[in-house]
Scaffold this motif. Structure first.
Motif, PDB file in Angstrom:
ATOM      1  N   SER A 183       0.861  -1.189   0.000  1.00 37.85           N
ATOM      2  CA  SER A 183       0.000   0.000   0.000  1.00 37.85           C
ATOM      3  C   SER A 183       0.892   1.232   0.000  1.00 37.85           C
ATOM      4  N   LEU A 209       1.056   5.590  -0.515  1.00 36.62           N
ATOM      5  CA  LEU A 209       0.384   6.892  -0.525  1.00 36.62           C
ATOM      6  C   LEU A 209       1.327   7.908  -1.134  1.00 36.62           C
ATOM      7  N   THR A 212       3.786   8.356  -9.810  1.00 32.02           N
ATOM      8  CA  THR A 212       2.758   7.398  -9.388  1.00 32.02           C
ATOM      9  C   THR A 212       2.892   6.089 -10.153  1.00 32.02           C
ATOM     10  N   ARG A 216      -2.051  -1.470  -3.877  1.00 31.93           N
ATOM     11  CA  ARG A 216      -2.780  -0.262  -4.294  1.00 31.93           C
ATOM     12  C   ARG A 216      -1.986   1.013  -3.984  1.00 31.93           C
ATOM     13  N   VAL A 257      -2.732   5.202  -3.374  1.00 34.18           N
ATOM     14  CA  VAL A 257      -3.611   6.364  -3.252  1.00 34.18           C
ATOM     15  C   VAL A 257      -2.750   7.578  -3.556  1.00 34.18           C
ATOM     16  N   THR A 258      -3.191   8.440  -4.476  1.00 35.30           N
ATOM     17  CA  THR A 258      -2.403   9.636  -4.807  1.00 35.30           C
ATOM     18  C   THR A 258      -3.291  10.873  -4.742  1.00 35.30           C
ATOM     19  N   ASP A 278      -5.856   4.985  -6.867  1.00 33.27           N
ATOM     20  CA  ASP A 278      -6.996   5.742  -6.355  1.00 33.27           C
ATOM     21  C   ASP A 278      -6.558   7.211  -6.292  1.00 33.27           C
ATOM     22  N   ARG A 308      -7.254  11.071  -5.717  1.00 32.83           N
ATOM     23  CA  ARG A 308      -8.176  11.952  -4.983  1.00 32.83           C
ATOM     24  C   ARG A 308      -7.852  13.403  -5.314  1.00 32.83           C
ATOM     25  N   THR A 367      -7.819  16.196   1.995  1.00 33.77           N
ATOM     26  CA  THR A 367      -7.976  14.797   1.585  1.00 33.77           C
ATOM     27  C   THR A 367      -7.248  13.825   2.522  1.00 33.77           C
ATOM     28  N   LEU A 372      -8.762  10.290   4.447  1.00 30.48           N
ATOM     29  CA  LEU A 372      -8.274   8.907   4.303  1.00 30.48           C
ATOM     30  C   LEU A 372      -8.373   8.179   5.640  1.00 30.48           C
ATOM     31  N   LEU A 432      -8.638   4.062   5.594  1.00 26.47           N
ATOM     32  CA  LEU A 432      -7.542   3.660   4.691  1.00 26.47           C
ATOM     33  C   LEU A 432      -6.219   3.747   5.447  1.00 26.47           C
TER      34      LEU A 432
END
Ligand code: SAH
Ligand code: DHB
Ligand code: MG
Length: 224
Positions: free
Chosen positions: A60, A62, A72, A84, A86-87, A112, A114, A121, A125, A130
């Motif tokens: 995971s 970020l 990314t 995964r 998350v950006t 993902d 955002r 943001t 999370l 998350l």
């Protein structure tokens, strides 16, 4: 040979060590065509982030500061199946370019994105449950680094690796009289690190085609 052959050496390193990748090349091309600033990590830095995430065994990730999604994609390519990213990106135009780049790379399903200011943001999370993340890359506005770092610690666990980009600012970071918000952000971040018992960190100065800068590497740990 120019006085500072940094770009030539970056080119040499990239030619030898960083294989051409159609999706990454296309992401840079699309970002350029869309008029995004060329402040993405360089290919050799992107591969460095990718290797750090692999060394960590990150599942995971970020990222704070997407731009066109070049870094990314490097990070997403480090994930095992089921992993995964998350950006977070505040500029809707940048996010649109990134979204198209992720689709073109076949990575929409695991990234993902955002859209919104990271100060809004990031807390969301946590609210969504998350995290914790295994690897965090902080690369948005530099004035926000102290806040993003503190919020990132809340999304971490022992072993989480945190990388913060652009923390040397052509050496301006040592100017205690600076009023530049980016420099002030980095200096405040270093004050936090100096007294933060939850992480062990160091900073490495870098040169290259983007000039003179540096990054901080921090690991979260009980015995940090
Ligand atoms: N990580 C990218 C480069 C990011 S450039 C790469 O290496 O490919 C920094 C990005 O942070 C820009 O796209 C900018 O719009 C975004 N940004 C600036 N302030 C922000 C904020 N408060 N919240 C989220 N993103 C922000
Ligand atoms: C700049 C460089 C970066 O790598 C970044 O993330 C943001 C800004 C710059 O040179 O302005
Ligand atoms: Mg950067």
């Amino acid at each position: 040979m120019p006085e500072t052959p940094w770009s030539e050496v970056d080119r040499y390193i990239i030619d030898n060590l960083v294989a051409h990748d159609p999706a990454l090349d296309a992401a840079l091309e699309a970002s350029d065509v869309a008029g995004l600033p060329a402040i993405n990590v360089t290919p050799n830095q992107g591969k460095f982030l990718h290797l750090l995430a692999r060394i960590r065994g990150a599942r995971s990730i970020l990222e704070i500061g997407t731009l066109g999604g070049y870094s990314t994609i490097w990070l997403a390519r480090a994930l095992p199946a089921g992993g995964r990213v998350v950006t977070l990106e505040s500029d809707p135009k940048h996010a649109d370019v990134a979204r198209a780049n992720f689709r073109n790379a076949g990575l929409s399903g695991i990234i993902d994105l955002r859209v919104g200011r990271a100060s809004d943001t990031l807390p969301r999370l946590s609210e969504e449950g998350l995290g914790p993340f295994d690897f965090i890359f902080i690369d948005a506005d530099k004035a926000g680094i102290p806040e993003y770092f503190m919020l990132s610690l809340g999304l971490s666990r022992p072993g989480t690796v945190i990388v913060v980009d652009n923390v040397v600012r052509k050496g301006a970071v040592v100017d205690a009289a600076s009023t530049d918000p980016s420099v002030l952000g980095v200096r405040r971040f270093n004050e936090m690190l100096a007294s933060e018992k939850r992480v062990s960190a160091t900073t490495i100065q870098t040169v290259g085609s983007k000039g003179y800068d540096g990054f901080t590497l921090a690991v979260v740990g009980a015995d940090a």
